[in-house]
Design a protein around this motif. Structure first.
Motif, short mmCIF file in Angstrom:
data_model
loop_
_atom_site.label_atom_id
_atom_site.label_comp_id
_atom_site.label_asym_id
_atom_site.label_seq_id
_atom_site.Cartn_x
_atom_site.Cartn_y
_atom_site.Cartn_z
N ILE A 198 83.78 -80.77 74.15
CA ILE A 198 84.18 -81.83 73.45
C ILE A 198 85.41 -81.14 72.09
O ILE A 198 86.57 -81.74 72.15
CB ILE A 198 83.28 -82.71 72.80
CG1 ILE A 198 82.59 -83.56 73.90
CG2 ILE A 198 84.06 -83.63 71.66
CD1 ILE A 198 81.40 -84.34 73.55
N THR A 199 84.85 -80.26 71.83
CA THR A 199 85.72 -79.53 70.53
C THR A 199 86.96 -79.12 71.19
O THR A 199 88.05 -79.38 70.82
CB THR A 199 85.11 -78.51 70.04
OG1 THR A 199 83.93 -79.04 69.45
CG2 THR A 199 85.65 -78.24 68.77
N GLU A 200 86.79 -78.28 72.28
CA GLU A 200 87.77 -77.74 72.90
C GLU A 200 88.92 -78.90 73.60
O GLU A 200 90.01 -78.63 73.27
CB GLU A 200 87.47 -77.04 74.33
CG GLU A 200 88.35 -76.18 75.03
CD GLU A 200 87.86 -75.31 76.21
OE1 GLU A 200 87.84 -74.23 76.01
OE2 GLU A 200 87.20 -76.06 77.18
N ALA A 201 88.39 -80.29 73.92
CA ALA A 201 89.17 -81.16 74.37
C ALA A 201 90.22 -81.68 73.21
O ALA A 201 91.40 -81.77 73.51
CB ALA A 201 88.22 -82.22 74.90
N VAL A 202 89.57 -82.02 72.09
CA VAL A 202 90.37 -82.47 71.02
C VAL A 202 91.29 -81.42 70.44
O VAL A 202 92.50 -81.60 70.24
CB VAL A 202 89.55 -82.90 69.92
CG1 VAL A 202 90.28 -83.40 68.71
CG2 VAL A 202 88.54 -84.10 70.55
N PHE A 203 90.74 -79.98 70.30
CA PHE A 203 91.69 -79.03 69.90
C PHE A 203 92.97 -78.90 70.73
O PHE A 203 94.05 -78.70 70.26
CB PHE A 203 90.82 -77.79 69.92
CG PHE A 203 91.62 -76.72 69.34
CD1 PHE A 203 91.94 -76.82 67.75
CD2 PHE A 203 92.20 -75.36 69.87
CE1 PHE A 203 92.74 -75.82 67.20
CE2 PHE A 203 92.95 -74.73 69.33
CZ PHE A 203 93.28 -74.44 67.98
N LEU A 204 92.90 -78.78 72.18
CA LEU A 204 93.98 -78.60 72.90
C LEU A 204 95.00 -79.81 73.15
O LEU A 204 96.11 -79.64 73.33
CB LEU A 204 93.44 -77.92 74.44
CG LEU A 204 92.71 -76.63 74.04
CD1 LEU A 204 92.18 -76.36 75.60
CD2 LEU A 204 93.75 -75.64 73.73
N TYR A 248 81.76 -88.30 71.40
CA TYR A 248 80.15 -88.26 71.59
C TYR A 248 79.74 -89.59 71.68
O TYR A 248 78.60 -89.48 72.46
CB TYR A 248 79.74 -87.48 70.18
CG TYR A 248 79.76 -85.98 70.32
CD1 TYR A 248 79.05 -85.30 71.06
CD2 TYR A 248 80.44 -85.19 69.49
CE1 TYR A 248 79.02 -83.80 71.19
CE2 TYR A 248 80.60 -83.82 69.44
CZ TYR A 248 79.69 -83.06 70.14
OH TYR A 248 79.81 -81.89 70.16
N ARG A 249 80.11 -90.43 71.04
CA ARG A 249 79.70 -91.70 71.18
C ARG A 249 79.94 -92.29 72.54
O ARG A 249 78.75 -92.84 73.07
CB ARG A 249 80.48 -92.65 70.13
CG ARG A 249 79.56 -93.89 69.46
CD ARG A 249 80.43 -94.83 68.36
NE ARG A 249 80.74 -93.96 67.47
CZ ARG A 249 82.09 -93.67 66.94
NH1 ARG A 249 83.15 -94.55 67.55
NH2 ARG A 249 82.46 -92.95 65.97
N LEU A 251 79.88 -90.82 75.30
CA LEU A 251 78.77 -90.11 76.21
C LEU A 251 77.46 -90.25 75.70
O LEU A 251 76.63 -89.72 76.18
CB LEU A 251 79.18 -88.55 76.07
CG LEU A 251 80.55 -87.94 76.39
CD1 LEU A 251 80.90 -86.64 76.38
CD2 LEU A 251 80.92 -88.77 77.71
N GLY A 252 77.32 -91.28 74.62
CA GLY A 252 76.01 -91.49 74.22
C GLY A 252 75.27 -90.34 73.76
O GLY A 252 73.92 -90.21 74.25
N MET A 253 75.72 -89.62 72.82
CA MET A 253 75.21 -88.46 72.30
C MET A 253 75.18 -88.60 70.82
O MET A 253 75.25 -87.64 69.98
CB MET A 253 75.87 -87.20 72.67
CG MET A 253 75.61 -86.95 74.20
SD MET A 253 76.58 -85.62 74.85
CE MET A 253 76.04 -84.40 73.98
N GLU A 254 75.19 -89.84 70.23
CA GLU A 254 75.14 -89.86 68.79
C GLU A 254 74.02 -90.89 68.48
O GLU A 254 73.49 -91.64 69.26
CB GLU A 254 76.46 -90.79 68.33
CG GLU A 254 76.84 -90.35 67.03
CD GLU A 254 77.91 -91.13 66.44
OE1 GLU A 254 78.65 -90.76 65.68
OE2 GLU A 254 77.83 -92.56 66.71
#
Lengths: 254, 255
Positions: A198-204, A248-249, A251-254
């Protein structure tokens, strides 16, 4: 308004195994403009690799519309696609420079000019001085750089990357993220980048498309309002955090 | 510098171990007072070369032709058939099981038949060497041609590469390490095949000579014949190894 470079509308893909239908993708609707770096993010089984293969023309699809190129932005599927995979997949028996040359040989491009370009690209990806080495003499990260050069050598308009840094260690991965932004800025290509980071996706990404699994569908598509060039520091900004929380939200991970 | 030094050391150690074996052999025979009929000394063994009746050169030539000829036939036909298999999948499904069944036949058992069909001579023994070394080459080559990374296949497909390009640029060079690994196995088997052929029936060759001198209890000549057979096999193996070094990048070699 002019047409987008890539246009997907309600793309659907169904796999049939033992009489059972398995929905791999549904409701994939998004546009990509030329020069964008789009992250396709989602958990395993969300169909992101399948979507990439549909874009590459390797898979068919069962509904919706896929269009690449337009009147004003011609696109030749035979030679305007570059591919980078999770594994570098360099040919062991070829030197790095000759590995990079492979697509130009297959396409029958003039070899002298292509060789010159291959050298320039190896310089761009930071492999100057390693041109005559064999793949086994290079680290995993360096091999992946070579495979990025290979994906660019025939000057394609669209580069498809399938978790290219997934097999690298965390530190190398961060370094490669920065490198990719640099390469993208220099080469001015449209890149679609599949990842489950997820971090990679937003960063790039200049844009992030979120896919969810079970049922597989497109859940979100938003522009990342963080200006380029980016440094690793942007990951600590509030804005960056908002974007990652948003994913994250979903993907239901929050 | 240290690289070439360790290389030199490795060669030196390898030569040393061989010399020690010969020395041990010598001292065992001389000080153990072993009768010459049971085990000749290294010197006696070399001395056997001087017996003109044994026509060493002629016999060496015959055995060499059988080994190299049989191996070459196996390599050419083995690789060719594996290529056909990879081009025509139905052919592989049709013929591969048959080859596997045929390979179950102990080749040695075919010896008497070969004599019936082809009489004594170099030809049936060459065929024996071929029969025994052919299968490993087919098997490894076919396997090597099959091992193409699916993603690499996709890469070629997105570029609309032809089947021929895929074959020449990726499949065949990728299969080379497998082909060589099969040829290394085949090289050793070809030697066994040729000698077995000579044992079963022939009028020339080192295997034939061994049977002759067995009757006269010239053990030294038998030793010499075995050493010469080993050297011929070693030469063939060395050639295959040299070609592999030349054609296959270090990392890709199958040990």
């Amino acid at each position: 308004m002019s047409e987008a470079f890539i246009h997907l509308d309600s793309v659907k893909k169904v796999y049939r195994t033992r009489g059972q239908d398995f929905l791999a993708i549904s409701e994939a609707t998004f546009d990509v403009e030329q020069g964008e770096l789009v992250s396709l993010v989602g958990p395993s089984g969300c169909g992101k690799t399948t979507l990439l293969k549909i874009l590459a023309g390797l898979h068919g699809f069962d509904g919706g519309e896929v269009r690449i190129g337009s009147q004003s932005q011609p696109f030749n599927p035979a030679r305007d696609i570059g591919m980078v995979f999770q594994q570098p997949l360099l040919l062991k028996w070829r030197r790095i420079i000759d590995n990079v040359m492979l697509p130009t040989e297959i396409l029958g491009l003039p070899q002298d000019a292509s060789r010159k370009r291959a050298y320039e690209l190896l310089d761009l990806v930071g492999l100057k001085g390693h041109e005559d080495k064999y793949p086994y003499e290079l680290s995993g990260g360096m091999q992946q750089r070579a495979s990025i050069a290979r994906a660019l050598v025939h000057d394609p308009k669209l580069v498809l990357m399938d978790e290219p840094f997934g097999a690298l260690d965390a530190l190398t991965r961060e370094k490669m993220n920065l490198e990719l932004l640099h390469i993208w800025a220099e080469a001015k290509k449209t890149i679609i980048f599949v990842t489950h980071g997820i971090t990679e996706a937003v960063f790039l990404g200049t844009r992030v498309v979120v896919l969810t699994s079970g049922p597989a569908k497109m859940a979100d598509n938003f522009e990342v309002g963080i200006p380029m060039p980016r440094t690793l520091d942007v990951r600590n900004t509030e804005k960056f955090g908002e974007y990652t929380r948003r994913i994250y939200r979903l993907l239901g991970m929050e | 510098m240290s690289g070439s030094n360790t290389q030199l050391q490795r060669y030196a150690l390898a030569v040393l171990s061989h010399l020690i074996l010969v020395a041990a052999w010598h001292f065992f025979v001389v000080y153990g007072e072993i009768p010459k009929i049971v085990m000749p000394s290294p010197y006696d063994t070399l001395h056997a070369l001087l017996v003109p009746n044994y026509r060493w050169l002629e016999n060496i030539a015959a055995t060499s032709i059988e080994i190299f000829g049989g191996f070459l036939l196996a390599a050419v036909f083995g690789i060719l058939i594996a290529l056909l298999f990879s081009w025509f999948r139905w052919l592989e499904m049709f013929a591969m099981p048959l080859l596997v069944s045929l390979n179950m036949i102990p080749k040695v058992a075919l010896g008497p038949l070969m004599i019936v069909w082809f009489k004594y001579g170099i030809w049936p023994n060459t065929l024996m060497a071929f029969a025994i070394s052919f299968f490993p080459i087919v098997l490894t080559t076919a396997r090597g041609l099959r091992e193409v990374e699916p993603d690499l296949l996709d890469l070629v497909r997105t570029l609309r590469g032809s089947r021929w390009q895929l074959f020449v640029k990726i499949q065949l060079p990728g299969a080379l390490p497998y082909i060589f690994s099969g040829m290394k196995v085949a090289a050793i088997l070809a030697v066994a095949g040729a000698i077995v052929g000579e044992f079963l029936g022939s009028e020339r060759g080192l295997g034939y000579l061994m049977l002759q001198v067995q009757v006269t209890l010239d053990t030294a000549a038998m030793f010499m014949a075995v050493i010469l057979i080993t050297l011929i096999g070693g030469l063939l193996y060395g050639i295959v190894l040299g070609l592999e070094r030349f054609f296959v990048v270090k990392d890709a070699r199958i040990q």
